[in-house]
Write an enzyme that holds these catalytic residues in place. Structure first.
Site, short mmCIF file in Angstrom:
data_model
loop_
_atom_site.label_atom_id
_atom_site.label_comp_id
_atom_site.label_asym_id
_atom_site.label_seq_id
_atom_site.Cartn_x
_atom_site.Cartn_y
_atom_site.Cartn_z
CE LYS A 284 -14.43 -7.87 -5.36
NZ LYS A 284 -13.88 -8.51 -6.54
CE1 TYR B 291 -5.57 -2.58 5.73
CE2 TYR B 291 -4.58 -0.86 4.39
CZ TYR B 291 -4.46 -1.87 5.33
OH TYR B 291 -3.23 -2.16 5.87
CB THR C 15 3.82 -9.17 5.13
OG1 THR C 15 2.76 -8.46 4.49
CG2 THR C 15 4.58 -8.25 6.06
N GLY D 32 -4.98 -7.11 11.39
CA GLY D 32 -5.68 -6.31 10.38
C GLY D 32 -5.97 -7.16 9.16
CG ASN E 99 -17.18 -3.81 -8.27
OD1 ASN E 99 -18.28 -3.78 -8.80
ND2 ASN E 99 -16.07 -3.64 -8.95
CG ASN F 288 0.22 -6.50 13.77
OD1 ASN F 288 0.73 -5.82 12.90
ND2 ASN F 288 0.01 -7.80 13.61
N GLY G 146 3.86 -12.48 9.73
CA GLY G 146 4.06 -11.14 9.16
C GLY G 146 4.60 -10.13 10.16
CB ILE G 147 3.76 -6.53 10.58
CG1 ILE G 147 4.16 -6.13 9.14
CG2 ILE G 147 4.08 -5.42 11.56
CD1 ILE G 147 3.37 -4.95 8.58
#
Ligand SMILES: NC(=O)c1ccc[n+]([C@@H]2O[C@H](COP(=O)([O-])OP(=O)(O)OC[C@H]3O[C@@H](n4cnc5c(N)ncnc54)[C@H](O)[C@@H]3O)[C@@H](O)[C@H]2O)c1
Length: 448
Positions: free
Chosen positions: A293, A354, A389, A288, A297, A286, A217-218
Protein backbone atom coordinates in the site's frame (compact mmCIF):
# COMPACT_ATOMS: atom_id res chain seq x y z
CA UNK A 1 -3.49 -15.72 -17.98
CA UNK A 2 -5.52 -12.54 -18.62
CA UNK A 3 -7.10 -11.79 -22.02
CA UNK A 4 -4.57 -9.01 -22.53
CA UNK A 5 -1.69 -11.34 -21.68
CA UNK A 6 -3.04 -13.99 -24.09
CA UNK A 7 -3.26 -11.40 -26.87
CA UNK A 8 0.25 -10.23 -26.14
CA UNK A 9 1.80 -13.71 -26.23
CA UNK A 10 -0.14 -14.85 -29.34
CA UNK A 11 1.56 -14.81 -32.77
CA UNK A 12 -0.07 -11.54 -33.96
CA UNK A 13 0.48 -10.07 -30.50
CA UNK A 14 4.18 -10.88 -30.69
CA UNK A 15 4.37 -9.26 -34.15
CA UNK A 16 2.82 -6.07 -32.74
CA UNK A 17 5.20 -6.19 -29.79
CA UNK A 18 8.16 -6.52 -32.19
CA UNK A 19 6.91 -3.50 -34.16
CA UNK A 20 6.72 -1.53 -30.91
CA UNK A 21 10.41 -2.30 -30.42
CA UNK A 22 9.89 -5.12 -27.88
CA UNK A 23 12.27 -7.82 -29.07
CA UNK A 24 12.14 -11.46 -27.97
CA UNK A 25 14.48 -11.59 -24.98
CA UNK A 26 17.66 -13.69 -25.32
CA UNK A 27 17.61 -17.31 -24.12
CA UNK A 28 19.91 -17.64 -21.12
CA UNK A 29 22.16 -20.69 -20.71
CA UNK A 30 21.58 -22.06 -17.20
CA UNK A 31 22.94 -24.76 -14.89
CA UNK A 32 26.44 -26.16 -14.54
CA UNK A 33 27.31 -25.25 -18.13
CA UNK A 34 30.51 -23.49 -19.19
CA UNK A 35 30.52 -20.68 -21.76
CA UNK A 36 30.53 -21.85 -25.37
CA UNK A 37 33.88 -20.80 -26.79
CA UNK A 38 37.37 -20.08 -25.51
CA UNK A 39 38.06 -18.49 -22.15
CA UNK A 40 40.39 -15.57 -22.76
CA UNK A 41 42.58 -14.35 -19.92
CA UNK A 42 43.97 -10.80 -19.79
CA UNK A 43 46.45 -9.93 -17.04
CA UNK A 44 47.14 -6.30 -16.25
CA UNK A 45 50.09 -6.33 -13.87
CA UNK A 46 51.98 -9.13 -12.17
CA UNK A 47 49.14 -11.06 -10.52
CA UNK A 48 48.61 -14.72 -11.46
CA UNK A 49 45.49 -15.13 -9.30
CA UNK A 50 43.01 -15.49 -12.18
CA UNK A 51 45.37 -17.84 -14.07
CA UNK A 52 45.77 -20.09 -11.02
CA UNK A 53 42.02 -20.10 -10.31
CA UNK A 54 41.17 -21.03 -13.89
CA UNK A 55 43.73 -23.85 -13.62
CA UNK A 56 41.94 -25.13 -10.48
CA UNK A 57 38.72 -25.02 -12.49
CA UNK A 58 40.40 -27.12 -15.16
CA UNK A 59 39.83 -24.46 -17.84
CA UNK A 60 42.46 -23.79 -20.49
CA UNK A 61 42.92 -20.16 -21.42
CA UNK A 62 43.79 -18.20 -24.53
CA UNK A 63 45.60 -14.88 -24.90
CA UNK A 64 43.57 -11.74 -25.47
CA UNK A 65 43.39 -9.70 -28.66
CA UNK A 66 44.42 -6.15 -27.82
CA UNK A 67 43.03 -3.08 -29.57
CA UNK A 68 46.08 -1.59 -31.32
CA UNK A 69 44.59 1.78 -32.26
CA UNK A 70 43.96 0.78 -35.89
CA UNK A 71 40.48 1.02 -37.41
CA UNK A 72 38.68 -1.25 -37.64
CA UNK A 73 39.84 -2.64 -34.31
CA UNK A 74 41.14 -6.22 -34.42
CA UNK A 75 38.58 -8.93 -33.69
CA UNK A 76 38.49 -12.58 -32.66
CA UNK A 77 38.34 -15.20 -35.44
CA UNK A 78 35.40 -16.94 -33.79
CA UNK A 79 33.15 -16.18 -30.84
CA UNK A 80 34.76 -16.37 -27.41
CA UNK A 81 32.99 -17.72 -24.35
CA UNK A 82 34.44 -15.41 -21.74
CA UNK A 83 37.00 -12.76 -21.03
CA UNK A 84 38.53 -12.87 -17.56
CA UNK A 85 40.55 -9.76 -16.72
CA UNK A 86 42.92 -9.88 -13.78
CA UNK A 87 42.87 -6.16 -13.03
CA UNK A 88 44.15 -6.52 -9.47
CA UNK A 89 47.25 -4.60 -10.54
CA UNK A 90 45.28 -1.62 -11.86
CA UNK A 91 45.90 1.38 -9.63
CA UNK A 92 46.19 4.35 -12.02
CA UNK A 93 43.90 6.09 -14.48
CA UNK A 94 46.44 5.43 -17.26
CA UNK A 95 46.18 1.67 -16.70
CA UNK A 96 42.44 1.79 -17.38
CA UNK A 97 43.39 2.14 -21.07
CA UNK A 98 44.76 -1.42 -20.93
CA UNK A 99 41.36 -2.57 -19.75
CA UNK A 100 39.58 -0.75 -22.58
CA UNK A 101 42.00 -2.26 -25.08
CA UNK A 102 41.14 -5.86 -24.11
CA UNK A 103 37.44 -5.20 -23.52
CA UNK A 104 36.76 -3.65 -26.93
CA UNK A 105 37.53 -6.72 -29.09
CA UNK A 106 36.07 -9.10 -26.48
CA UNK A 107 32.73 -7.31 -26.18
CA UNK A 108 32.29 -7.58 -29.93
CA UNK A 109 33.44 -11.22 -30.05
CA UNK A 110 31.47 -12.57 -27.09
CA UNK A 111 29.23 -15.61 -27.65
CA UNK A 112 25.60 -15.76 -26.46
CA UNK A 113 25.42 -16.09 -22.66
CA UNK A 114 29.13 -15.20 -22.60
CA UNK A 115 30.88 -13.67 -19.62
CA UNK A 116 33.13 -10.71 -18.85
CA UNK A 117 34.67 -11.13 -15.39
CA UNK A 118 37.01 -8.56 -13.85
CA UNK A 119 39.07 -9.17 -10.72
CA UNK A 120 39.99 -6.04 -8.78
CA UNK A 121 41.21 -4.86 -5.40
CA UNK A 122 38.97 -3.14 -2.85
CA UNK A 123 39.01 0.66 -2.76
CA UNK A 124 42.12 1.47 -0.73
CA UNK A 125 45.42 3.31 -1.13
CA UNK A 126 45.94 6.89 -2.31
CA UNK A 127 43.25 9.13 -3.82
CA UNK A 128 43.90 8.01 -7.37
CA UNK A 129 43.91 4.31 -6.42
CA UNK A 130 40.62 4.62 -4.60
CA UNK A 131 38.97 6.51 -7.42
CA UNK A 132 40.29 3.93 -9.93
CA UNK A 133 38.73 1.13 -7.83
CA UNK A 134 35.37 2.86 -8.26
CA UNK A 135 36.08 3.51 -11.95
CA UNK A 136 36.28 -0.27 -12.43
CA UNK A 137 32.83 -0.53 -10.90
CA UNK A 138 31.50 2.02 -13.39
CA UNK A 139 33.10 0.13 -16.27
CA UNK A 140 31.61 -3.17 -15.11
CA UNK A 141 28.10 -1.77 -14.74
CA UNK A 142 28.24 -0.09 -18.14
CA UNK A 143 29.73 -3.04 -20.01
CA UNK A 144 26.93 -5.17 -18.51
CA UNK A 145 24.36 -2.76 -19.96
CA UNK A 146 25.97 -2.85 -23.41
CA UNK A 147 26.36 -6.64 -23.74
CA UNK A 148 23.82 -8.56 -25.82
CA UNK A 149 22.62 -12.11 -26.28
CA UNK A 150 22.30 -12.90 -22.58
CA UNK A 151 25.99 -12.18 -21.86
CA UNK A 152 26.80 -10.74 -18.43
CA UNK A 153 29.57 -8.77 -16.71
CA UNK A 154 30.72 -9.19 -13.10
CA UNK A 155 33.32 -7.51 -10.92
CA UNK A 156 34.88 -9.59 -8.15
CA UNK A 157 36.91 -7.77 -5.51
CA UNK A 158 39.70 -9.77 -3.90
CA UNK A 159 41.94 -8.89 -0.98
CA UNK A 160 45.75 -9.03 -1.25
CA UNK A 161 45.76 -12.36 0.63
CA UNK A 162 43.06 -14.04 -1.52
CA UNK A 163 44.43 -17.19 -3.15
CA UNK A 164 43.07 -19.27 -6.03
CA UNK A 165 41.31 -21.74 -3.68
CA UNK A 166 39.38 -18.87 -2.06
CA UNK A 167 38.15 -17.78 -5.47
CA UNK A 168 37.45 -21.09 -7.19
CA UNK A 169 33.75 -21.36 -6.28
CA UNK A 170 33.12 -17.71 -7.16
CA UNK A 171 34.81 -17.79 -10.56
CA UNK A 172 33.18 -21.16 -11.30
CA UNK A 173 29.74 -19.75 -10.43
CA UNK A 174 30.20 -16.56 -12.41
CA UNK A 175 31.48 -18.34 -15.52
CA UNK A 176 28.79 -21.04 -15.46
CA UNK A 177 25.12 -20.80 -16.44
CA UNK A 178 24.26 -20.91 -12.73
CA UNK A 179 24.80 -17.12 -12.66
CA UNK A 180 22.50 -16.51 -15.69
CA UNK A 181 20.48 -13.72 -14.04
CA UNK A 182 23.34 -12.11 -12.04
CA UNK A 183 24.49 -9.18 -14.14
CA UNK A 184 26.40 -5.93 -13.59
CA UNK A 185 27.11 -6.85 -9.97
CA UNK A 186 30.19 -6.57 -7.76
CA UNK A 187 30.99 -8.47 -4.59
CA UNK A 188 34.00 -9.42 -2.51
CA UNK A 189 35.97 -12.55 -1.73
CA UNK A 190 38.42 -12.64 1.18
CA UNK A 191 40.77 -15.33 2.43
CA UNK A 192 40.43 -18.24 4.84
CA UNK A 193 42.61 -21.07 6.06
CA UNK A 194 42.70 -24.29 4.01
CA UNK A 195 40.97 -22.98 0.90
CA UNK A 196 39.39 -25.32 -1.64
CA UNK A 197 41.37 -27.10 -4.32
CA UNK A 198 38.68 -27.72 -6.96
CA UNK A 199 35.04 -27.17 -7.89
CA UNK A 200 32.72 -29.87 -6.56
CA UNK A 201 29.53 -30.79 -8.46
CA UNK A 202 27.77 -32.05 -5.29
CA UNK A 203 29.22 -29.71 -2.67
CA UNK A 204 26.39 -30.21 -0.16
CA UNK A 205 26.47 -34.01 0.02
CA UNK A 206 24.90 -35.13 3.31
CA UNK A 207 24.54 -31.61 4.71
CA UNK A 208 21.31 -30.56 6.44
CA UNK A 209 19.81 -27.36 5.06
CA UNK A 210 16.67 -25.62 6.36
CA UNK A 211 14.68 -23.71 3.73
CA UNK A 212 11.76 -21.58 4.96
CA UNK A 213 8.83 -20.81 2.65
CA UNK A 214 9.71 -23.96 0.70
CA UNK A 215 6.17 -24.93 -0.37
CA UNK A 216 6.25 -22.97 -3.61
CA UNK A 217 7.97 -20.30 -5.74
CA UNK A 218 11.57 -19.44 -5.02
CA UNK A 219 11.66 -21.56 -1.85
CA UNK A 220 10.66 -24.73 -3.73
CA UNK A 221 13.34 -24.00 -6.35
CA UNK A 222 15.91 -23.52 -3.59
CA UNK A 223 14.95 -26.89 -2.09
CA UNK A 224 15.26 -28.62 -5.48
CA UNK A 225 18.57 -26.99 -6.41
CA UNK A 226 20.23 -27.61 -3.05
CA UNK A 227 19.00 -31.22 -3.09
CA UNK A 228 20.55 -31.61 -6.55
CA UNK A 229 23.80 -30.44 -4.92
CA UNK A 230 23.46 -33.20 -2.31
CA UNK A 231 21.73 -31.46 0.63
CA UNK A 232 19.19 -33.07 2.95
CA UNK A 233 16.40 -30.48 2.98
CA UNK A 234 14.20 -29.56 5.93
CA UNK A 235 11.38 -27.77 4.14
CA UNK A 236 9.48 -25.30 6.34
CA UNK A 237 6.19 -23.55 5.54
CA UNK A 238 2.90 -22.59 7.18
CA UNK A 239 0.38 -25.38 7.97
CA UNK A 240 -2.04 -23.96 5.34
CA UNK A 241 0.56 -24.83 2.69
CA UNK A 242 1.02 -28.33 4.16
CA UNK A 243 0.05 -30.28 1.07
CA UNK A 244 2.40 -28.53 -1.35
CA UNK A 245 5.10 -28.50 1.33
CA UNK A 246 4.87 -32.29 1.67
CA UNK A 247 5.01 -32.62 -2.11
CA UNK A 248 8.22 -30.55 -2.33
CA UNK A 249 9.80 -32.37 0.64
CA UNK A 250 8.98 -35.78 -0.91
CA UNK A 251 10.25 -34.74 -4.32
CA UNK A 252 13.66 -33.76 -2.91
CA UNK A 253 13.89 -36.66 -0.46
CA UNK A 254 13.85 -34.28 2.52
CA UNK A 255 11.45 -33.75 5.42
CA UNK A 256 8.62 -31.27 5.92
CA UNK A 257 8.13 -29.08 8.98
CA UNK A 258 4.80 -27.25 9.16
CA UNK A 259 5.57 -24.09 11.06
CA UNK A 260 4.70 -20.41 11.09
CA UNK A 261 8.15 -18.81 11.40
CA UNK A 262 6.68 -15.96 13.44
CA UNK A 263 5.70 -18.37 16.25
CA UNK A 264 7.58 -17.64 19.46
CA UNK A 265 8.96 -21.21 19.57
CA UNK A 266 9.86 -21.41 15.84
CA UNK A 267 13.65 -21.59 16.37
CA UNK A 268 13.25 -24.24 19.05
CA UNK A 269 10.99 -26.37 16.81
CA UNK A 270 13.41 -26.17 13.88
CA UNK A 271 16.27 -27.24 16.17
CA UNK A 272 14.24 -30.15 17.60
CA UNK A 273 13.44 -31.33 14.09
CA UNK A 274 17.08 -30.93 12.97
CA UNK A 275 18.56 -32.63 16.04
CA UNK A 276 17.31 -35.96 14.65
CA UNK A 277 19.30 -35.27 11.48
CA UNK A 278 22.44 -34.27 13.42
CA UNK A 279 22.41 -30.45 13.39
CA UNK A 280 22.08 -27.81 10.71
CA UNK A 281 24.70 -26.84 8.13
CA UNK A 282 22.71 -23.95 6.64
CA UNK A 283 19.51 -21.95 7.00
CA UNK A 284 17.99 -20.18 4.01
CA UNK A 285 15.51 -17.60 5.32
CA UNK A 286 13.35 -17.43 2.22
CA UNK A 287 9.79 -17.10 3.63
CA UNK A 288 8.47 -13.64 2.91
CA UNK A 289 5.24 -11.72 2.36
CA UNK A 290 4.14 -8.45 0.80
CA UNK A 291 1.28 -6.23 2.04
CA UNK A 292 1.65 -3.39 -0.46
CA UNK A 293 0.00 0.00 0.00
CA UNK A 294 1.16 3.56 -0.42
CA UNK A 295 2.48 4.82 2.89
CA UNK A 296 -0.56 7.09 3.38
CA UNK A 297 -2.71 3.93 3.46
CA UNK A 298 -0.34 1.71 5.45
CA UNK A 299 -1.75 0.94 8.89
CA UNK A 300 0.09 -0.58 11.85
CA UNK A 301 -1.12 -4.13 11.07
CA UNK A 302 0.27 -4.10 7.50
CA UNK A 303 3.49 -2.64 8.80
CA UNK A 304 3.95 -5.17 11.62
CA UNK A 305 3.10 -8.34 9.68
CA UNK A 306 5.67 -7.70 6.94
CA UNK A 307 8.44 -6.70 9.33
CA UNK A 308 7.73 -9.69 11.54
CA UNK A 309 7.75 -12.38 8.81
CA UNK A 310 10.51 -10.90 6.66
CA UNK A 311 12.94 -9.72 9.32
CA UNK A 312 12.17 -10.11 13.04
CA UNK A 313 11.31 -13.84 12.81
CA UNK A 314 14.65 -14.45 11.10
CA UNK A 315 16.54 -12.75 13.93
CA UNK A 316 14.66 -14.71 16.61
CA UNK A 317 15.32 -18.03 14.83
CA UNK A 318 19.01 -17.19 14.30
CA UNK A 319 19.39 -16.37 18.00
CA UNK A 320 18.20 -19.86 18.97
CA UNK A 321 20.09 -21.74 16.26
CA UNK A 322 23.34 -19.87 16.94
CA UNK A 323 23.23 -20.59 20.67
CA UNK A 324 25.92 -23.27 21.19
CA UNK A 325 23.71 -24.74 23.91
CA UNK A 326 20.96 -25.54 21.36
CA UNK A 327 20.87 -29.21 20.41
CA UNK A 328 20.28 -29.29 16.64
CA UNK A 329 21.52 -25.71 16.09
CA UNK A 330 23.79 -24.34 13.37
CA UNK A 331 27.20 -26.02 13.21
CA UNK A 332 30.44 -24.05 13.18
CA UNK A 333 31.50 -23.57 9.55
CA UNK A 334 27.81 -23.28 8.64
CA UNK A 335 25.90 -20.87 6.42
CA UNK A 336 23.12 -18.33 6.86
CA UNK A 337 21.43 -16.77 3.84
CA UNK A 338 18.72 -14.11 3.86
CA UNK A 339 16.55 -12.98 0.97
CA UNK A 340 16.60 -9.22 0.46
CA UNK A 341 15.06 -7.56 -2.60
CA UNK A 342 15.96 -4.87 -5.11
CA UNK A 343 12.84 -3.10 -3.74
CA UNK A 344 14.61 -2.88 -0.41
CA UNK A 345 17.92 -1.70 -1.82
CA UNK A 346 16.48 0.91 -4.20
CA UNK A 347 13.11 1.71 -2.61
CA UNK A 348 9.82 0.98 -4.36
CA UNK A 349 6.60 2.96 -4.39
CA UNK A 350 3.87 1.27 -2.35
CA UNK A 351 6.29 -0.99 -0.46
CA UNK A 352 7.61 0.99 2.51
CA UNK A 353 7.00 -1.91 4.89
CA UNK A 354 8.52 -4.47 2.48
CA UNK A 355 11.50 -2.21 1.63
CA UNK A 356 12.15 -1.68 5.35
CA UNK A 357 12.20 -5.43 5.95
CA UNK A 358 14.35 -6.26 2.93
CA UNK A 359 16.88 -3.46 3.45
CA UNK A 360 16.89 -4.70 7.04
CA UNK A 361 17.95 -8.16 5.81
CA UNK A 362 20.89 -6.57 3.96
CA UNK A 363 21.85 -4.69 7.12
CA UNK A 364 21.52 -7.85 9.18
CA UNK A 365 23.97 -9.90 7.11
CA UNK A 366 26.49 -7.07 7.06
CA UNK A 367 26.24 -6.81 10.84
CA UNK A 368 26.35 -10.54 11.57
CA UNK A 369 29.16 -11.56 9.20
CA UNK A 370 32.11 -10.14 11.17
CA UNK A 371 30.66 -11.36 14.47
CA UNK A 372 30.37 -14.95 13.23
CA UNK A 373 33.68 -15.05 11.34
CA UNK A 374 35.44 -16.69 14.30
CA UNK A 375 33.03 -19.65 14.10
CA UNK A 376 33.65 -19.77 10.31
CA UNK A 377 29.94 -19.20 9.73
CA UNK A 378 29.26 -17.07 6.65
CA UNK A 379 26.23 -14.78 6.44
CA UNK A 380 25.09 -13.44 3.08
CA UNK A 381 21.96 -12.30 1.29
CA UNK A 382 20.64 -12.49 -2.23
CA UNK A 383 18.46 -9.67 -3.52
CA UNK A 384 16.15 -10.88 -6.27
CA UNK A 385 14.77 -8.44 -8.80
CA UNK A 386 11.76 -9.48 -10.86
CA UNK A 387 11.42 -13.26 -10.58
CA UNK A 388 8.51 -15.14 -12.22
CA UNK A 389 6.52 -16.55 -9.26
CA UNK A 390 2.99 -16.48 -7.85
CA UNK A 391 4.01 -13.36 -5.90
CA UNK A 392 4.87 -11.42 -9.07
CA UNK A 393 2.11 -13.22 -11.04
CA UNK A 394 -0.39 -11.15 -9.07
CA UNK A 395 0.95 -7.87 -10.55
CA UNK A 396 -1.38 -6.57 -13.33
CA UNK A 397 -0.17 -7.71 -16.78
CA UNK A 398 0.99 -4.42 -18.34
CA UNK A 399 2.85 -3.37 -15.20
CA UNK A 400 4.35 -6.87 -14.97
CA UNK A 401 5.55 -6.73 -18.59
CA UNK A 402 7.27 -3.41 -17.86
CA UNK A 403 8.92 -4.76 -14.69
CA UNK A 404 10.14 -7.96 -16.31
CA UNK A 405 11.77 -6.08 -19.20
CA UNK A 406 13.33 -3.31 -17.09
CA UNK A 407 16.73 -4.94 -16.83
CA UNK A 408 19.77 -5.56 -19.00
CA UNK A 409 18.58 -9.06 -19.96
CA UNK A 410 15.04 -7.85 -20.90
CA UNK A 411 13.24 -10.64 -19.06
CA UNK A 412 12.15 -11.85 -15.65
CA UNK A 413 14.42 -14.20 -13.77
CA UNK A 414 13.44 -17.72 -12.77
CA UNK A 415 13.27 -19.04 -9.22
CA UNK A 416 16.19 -21.34 -10.08
CA UNK A 417 18.40 -18.27 -10.69
CA UNK A 418 17.98 -17.22 -7.07
CA UNK A 419 18.43 -20.83 -5.96
CA UNK A 420 21.70 -21.27 -7.87
CA UNK A 421 23.15 -18.14 -6.27
CA UNK A 422 22.24 -19.52 -2.85
CA UNK A 423 23.82 -22.84 -3.84
CA UNK A 424 27.04 -20.99 -4.62
CA UNK A 425 26.99 -19.24 -1.23
CA UNK A 426 26.33 -22.55 0.57
CA UNK A 427 29.19 -24.35 -1.18
CA UNK A 428 31.83 -25.15 1.48
CA UNK A 429 34.36 -23.74 -1.02
CA UNK A 430 32.66 -20.31 -0.65
CA UNK A 431 33.85 -19.86 2.93
CA UNK A 432 35.80 -16.70 2.01
CA UNK A 433 32.54 -15.02 0.90
CA UNK A 434 30.70 -13.37 3.78
CA UNK A 435 28.75 -10.19 4.51
CA UNK A 436 27.79 -9.85 0.84
CA UNK A 437 24.46 -8.92 -0.75
CA UNK A 438 24.28 -10.31 -4.28
CA UNK A 439 21.54 -9.03 -6.55
CA UNK A 440 19.91 -11.62 -8.80
CA UNK A 441 18.09 -9.14 -10.97
CA UNK A 442 19.51 -9.16 -14.52
CA UNK A 443 20.85 -5.69 -13.66
CA UNK A 444 17.43 -4.29 -12.86
CA UNK A 445 17.29 -0.63 -13.83
CA UNK A 446 15.81 0.15 -10.42
CA UNK A 447 18.73 1.30 -8.30
CA UNK A 448 21.17 -0.73 -10.41
N1 LIG B 1 9.31 -13.13 -6.67
C1 LIG B 1 10.08 -12.07 -6.72
O1 LIG B 1 10.20 -11.41 -7.77
C2 LIG B 1 10.86 -11.64 -5.50
C3 LIG B 1 11.65 -10.50 -5.62
C4 LIG B 1 12.41 -10.11 -4.53
C5 LIG B 1 12.38 -10.84 -3.36
N2 LIG B 1 11.58 -11.94 -3.27
C6 LIG B 1 11.60 -12.67 -1.99
O2 LIG B 1 11.85 -14.05 -2.22
C7 LIG B 1 11.20 -14.84 -1.25
C8 LIG B 1 10.29 -15.87 -1.91
O3 LIG B 1 9.39 -15.18 -2.76
P1 LIG B 1 8.32 -15.92 -3.69
O4 LIG B 1 8.10 -15.03 -4.85
O5 LIG B 1 8.71 -17.32 -3.91
O6 LIG B 1 7.02 -15.80 -2.74
P2 LIG B 1 5.77 -16.77 -2.59
O7 LIG B 1 4.69 -15.92 -1.99
O8 LIG B 1 5.46 -17.47 -3.87
O9 LIG B 1 6.27 -17.85 -1.52
C9 LIG B 1 6.57 -17.49 -0.19
C10 LIG B 1 6.42 -18.72 0.70
O10 LIG B 1 6.67 -18.30 2.05
C11 LIG B 1 5.68 -18.90 2.87
N3 LIG B 1 5.47 -18.11 4.09
C12 LIG B 1 4.92 -16.87 4.19
N4 LIG B 1 4.82 -16.52 5.48
C13 LIG B 1 5.31 -17.55 6.21
C14 LIG B 1 5.44 -17.77 7.61
N5 LIG B 1 5.05 -16.87 8.50
N6 LIG B 1 5.99 -18.94 8.02
C15 LIG B 1 6.39 -19.87 7.12
N7 LIG B 1 6.27 -19.71 5.78
C16 LIG B 1 5.73 -18.56 5.34
C17 LIG B 1 4.43 -18.91 2.00
O11 LIG B 1 3.45 -19.83 2.49
C18 LIG B 1 4.99 -19.30 0.66
O12 LIG B 1 5.03 -20.70 0.48
C19 LIG B 1 10.44 -13.85 -0.35
O13 LIG B 1 11.24 -13.53 0.77
C20 LIG B 1 10.28 -12.64 -1.24
O14 LIG B 1 10.13 -11.45 -0.50
C21 LIG B 1 10.82 -12.36 -4.31
Amino acid sequence: MSALEKAFTSKPGKAIAAKAGLKEPPRLARGRTWPEGAIVLAEIGESTLARETLALLGRSVESPIVDDGQEPAPGYGSRIGALVVDATGVTTIDQLEQLRAVLRPAVRGLAKSGRIVTLARPAEGDWEQRSVARALDGINRTVAKELRGGATATLVRVTPDTVAGDLVSTLGFVLQGRSAFVDGQAWSVGHTDSPATALDDRPLDGKVVVVTGAARGIGAAIARTLARDGAHIIAVDIPAAGESLAAVANEVGGSALQLDITAADAGRRIAEHAARAGGIYAVVHNAGITRDKMLVNTDAARWASVLDVNLAAQIRINDILLDPATDGGLVDGGRLVGIASTSGLAGNKGQTNYAASKAGVAGLVEAMAPDLAERLITVNAVAPGFIETEMTGRIPFVQREIFRRSNSLSQGGRPVDVAETIGYLLDPASKAVTGQVIRVCGQNLVGA
